[in-house]
Design an enzyme around this catalytic site. Structure first.
Site, PDB file in Angstrom:
ATOM      1  N   SER A 198       0.814  -1.226   0.000  1.00  0.00           N
ATOM      2  CA  SER A 198       0.000   0.000   0.000  1.00  0.00           C
ATOM      3  C   SER A 198       0.837   1.261   0.000  1.00  0.00           C
ATOM      4  CB  SER A 198      -0.895   0.048   1.239  1.00  0.00           C
ATOM      5  OG  SER A 198      -1.866  -0.954   1.183  1.00  0.00           O
ATOM      6  N   THR A 231      -1.128   1.644   4.493  1.00  0.00           N
ATOM      7  CA  THR A 231      -0.602   3.018   4.394  1.00  0.00           C
ATOM      8  C   THR A 231       0.105   3.374   5.688  1.00  0.00           C
ATOM      9  OG1 THR A 231      -2.386   3.773   2.981  1.00  0.00           O
ATOM     10  CG2 THR A 231      -1.437   5.424   4.433  1.00  0.00           C
ATOM     11  N   THR A 284       1.472   6.784   0.919  1.00  0.00           N
ATOM     12  CA  THR A 284       0.633   5.670   0.458  1.00  0.00           C
ATOM     13  C   THR A 284       0.630   5.558  -1.065  1.00  0.00           C
ATOM     14  OG1 THR A 284      -1.607   4.734   0.630  1.00  0.00           O
ATOM     15  CG2 THR A 284      -1.467   7.097   0.258  1.00  0.00           C
ATOM     16  N   ARG A 301      -7.239   9.324  -9.190  1.00  0.00           N
ATOM     17  CA  ARG A 301      -7.870   9.455  -7.859  1.00  0.00           C
ATOM     18  C   ARG A 301      -6.795   9.786  -6.813  1.00  0.00           C
ATOM     19  NH1 ARG A 301      -7.150   6.957  -2.600  1.00  0.00           N
ATOM     20  NH2 ARG A 301      -9.129   7.023  -1.516  1.00  0.00           N
ATOM     21  N   VAL A 302      -7.093  10.793  -6.008  1.00  0.00           N
ATOM     22  CA  VAL A 302      -6.206  11.156  -4.907  1.00  0.00           C
ATOM     23  C   VAL A 302      -7.000  10.996  -3.619  1.00  0.00           C
ATOM     24  CG1 VAL A 302      -4.989  13.083  -3.821  1.00  0.00           C
ATOM     25  CG2 VAL A 302      -4.792  12.727  -6.291  1.00  0.00           C
ATOM     26  N   GLY A 303      -6.374  10.401  -2.618  1.00  0.00           N
ATOM     27  CA  GLY A 303      -7.072  10.170  -1.348  1.00  0.00           C
ATOM     28  C   GLY A 303      -6.772  11.244  -0.322  1.00  0.00           C
ATOM     29  N   ASP A 304      -6.987  10.893   0.922  1.00  0.00           N
ATOM     30  CA  ASP A 304      -6.782  11.836   2.032  1.00  0.00           C
ATOM     31  C   ASP A 304      -5.304  12.018   2.389  1.00  0.00           C
ATOM     32  OD1 ASP A 304      -6.798   9.080   2.829  1.00  0.00           O
ATOM     33  OD2 ASP A 304      -6.729   9.757   4.911  1.00  0.00           O
ATOM     34  N   THR A 345      -5.860   6.613   8.485  1.00  0.00           N
ATOM     35  CA  THR A 345      -5.669   5.556   7.506  1.00  0.00           C
ATOM     36  C   THR A 345      -7.028   4.950   7.195  1.00  0.00           C
ATOM     37  OG1 THR A 345      -4.535   3.458   7.046  1.00  0.00           O
ATOM     38  CG2 THR A 345      -5.170   3.845   9.314  1.00  0.00           C
ATOM     39  N   GLY A 346      -7.120   4.320   6.033  1.00  0.00           N
ATOM     40  CA  GLY A 346      -8.390   3.715   5.652  1.00  0.00           C
ATOM     41  C   GLY A 346      -8.970   4.398   4.431  1.00  0.00           C
ATOM     42  N   GLY A 393     -10.013   6.846   2.263  1.00  0.00           N
ATOM     43  CA  GLY A 393      -9.714   8.272   2.298  1.00  0.00           C
ATOM     44  C   GLY A 393     -10.895   9.190   2.084  1.00  0.00           C
TER      45      GLY A 393
HETATM   46  C1  SD4 Z   1      -6.343   6.396   0.725  1.00  0.00           C
HETATM   47  N1  SD4 Z   1      -6.148   6.601   3.077  1.00  0.00           N
HETATM   48  O1  SD4 Z   1      -5.748   6.566  -0.341  1.00  0.00           O
HETATM   49  C2  SD4 Z   1      -5.559   5.998   1.920  1.00  0.00           C
HETATM   50  C3  SD4 Z   1      -5.502   4.520   1.989  1.00  0.00           C
HETATM   51  C4  SD4 Z   1      -5.108   3.992   3.315  1.00  0.00           C
HETATM   52  O2  SD4 Z   1      -4.651   2.267   4.667  1.00  0.00           O
HETATM   53  O3  SD4 Z   1      -4.903   4.661   4.261  1.00  0.00           O
HETATM   54  N2  SD4 Z   1      -5.000   2.735   3.461  1.00  0.00           N
HETATM   55  O4  SD4 Z   1      -7.558   6.519   0.810  1.00  0.00           O
END
Ligand code: SD4
Length: 328
Positions: A87, A189, A207, A217-220, A240-241, A243
């Protein structure tokens, strides 16, 4: 008696050598008082099991009296370079077009911040984010611009897709089922916070994002305030998780602000998870985990589902700890 009259009286007595050491103790927040204050114990805390290795690298910096910002950078770099962590960085799962794209951010104790998103072919996005922070007036660089910037600073272009990642991707492509799974697929992550011997706080998050995400796509994780936030007067938080849930609630800023309003790190991370529960329909399908620390070195951890764990290096001991969670 007014303060002024007290002062005049005490000044007179002090000059006569009459006041006790206790009565003469320096006012709070002077350099003198801080020197005499309690010894600050450094700590490093990071998300998931891979945080154990990251913490070891961070501790090398912290235990020698190094800065929190250097600790978090060298800590998360260990995970970025690890091909077995699927990840983050090298070995990270690609997007649905088979391309590995990386997101990272870093923030120091002065409130300075740097970030890169949708960066390709660079093993250490966290170090590029740090360069953005240290050497530009900007906070965030994206995609091709981020790559160009990295190359100008001497970062090497590398193929980050490992054979293992590629094979899994080929398998996924046979069905192309886009289903973010809780705890299994997408979640290692690394987010890290550190408190150094000076009492300064910094954070980092890096990550490859959601596996098989849409290209672009861009996450948090690279967004200051979403994936990570620090306020050196208060504390820091990382997420984490999934986003999208963190972005919609600006999770890490929320946690730090709740601590600023008086909550403990544990109360703040629980409230931030509750905010997701209250605001986001369908939250049950996803995992979110938060970590937080404050200036006193207190920590908080909480997640939506069972299965979130974190590594805490403090008092010369590195431990993997299961987080408490909301959905029992
Ligand atoms: C995301 N938050 O790109 C990240 C992924 C992540 O553990 O944290 N995974 O959404």
């Amino acid at each position: 008696m007014s303060n002024r009259r007290n002062f005049i009286k005490n000044a007179g007595l002090a000059s006569l050598g009459v006041l006790s050491a206790c009565q003469m103790k320096p006012k709070e927040n002077t350099i003198e008082s801080r020197k005499k204050g309690p010894v600050i114990k450094p700590l490093a805390i990071s998300t998931w099991k891979n945080g154990m290795d990251a913490n070891v690298a961070a501790w090398k910096v912290l235990s020698k009296g190094g800065k929190a910002i250097d600790a978090v950078e060298s800590g998360v770099k260990v995970v970025e370079a690890n091909p077995d962590d699927m990840s983050v960085g090298y070995g990270g799962r690609p997007d649905r077009d088979g391309i590995v794209t990386l997101d990272a951010c870093i923030m120091d104790s002065t409130g300075n911040a740097g970030s890169v998103c949708a960066l390709e072919n660079i093993m250490h996005p966290i170090s590029v984010a740090r360069k953005v922070m240290d050497d530009t007036p900007h906070v965030m660089l994206a995609g091709k611009g981020a790559l160009q910037f990295a190359l100008e600073f001497g970062f090497k272009q590398e193929d980050l897709l490992t054979e293992k990642s590629k094979q899994e991707f080929e398998k996924w492509r046979l069905t192309s089922e886009y289903k973010p799974l809780i705890n299994i697929e997408n979640h290692d992550t690394i987010g890290m916070l550190a408190l150094d011997q000076n009492g300064d706080i910094s954070g980092a998050c890096t990550t490859s994002g959601l596996a098989y995400k849409m290209h672009g796509r861009v996450g948090d994780s690279p967004i200051i305030g979403a994936g990570m936030y620090c306020d050196n007067e208060v504390g820091g938080a990382v997420a984490t998780g999934m986003g999208e849930l963190v972005m919609k609630t600006l999770g890490s800023f929320l946690v730090v602000e709740l601590m600023n309003q008086g909550m403990s790190p544990q109360q703040a991370v629980e409230e931030a998870i509750l905010r997701i529960v209250k605001k986001i329909p369908g939250y049950e399908e996803f995992q979110i985990g938060y970590l937080a620390i404050n200036k006193n070195g207190e920590v908080g951890a909480y997640s939506l589902h069972r299965g979130f764990n974190y590594a805490l290096y403090a008092d010369d001991s590195n431990n993997l700890i299961d987080s408490n969670y909301y959905l029992k």
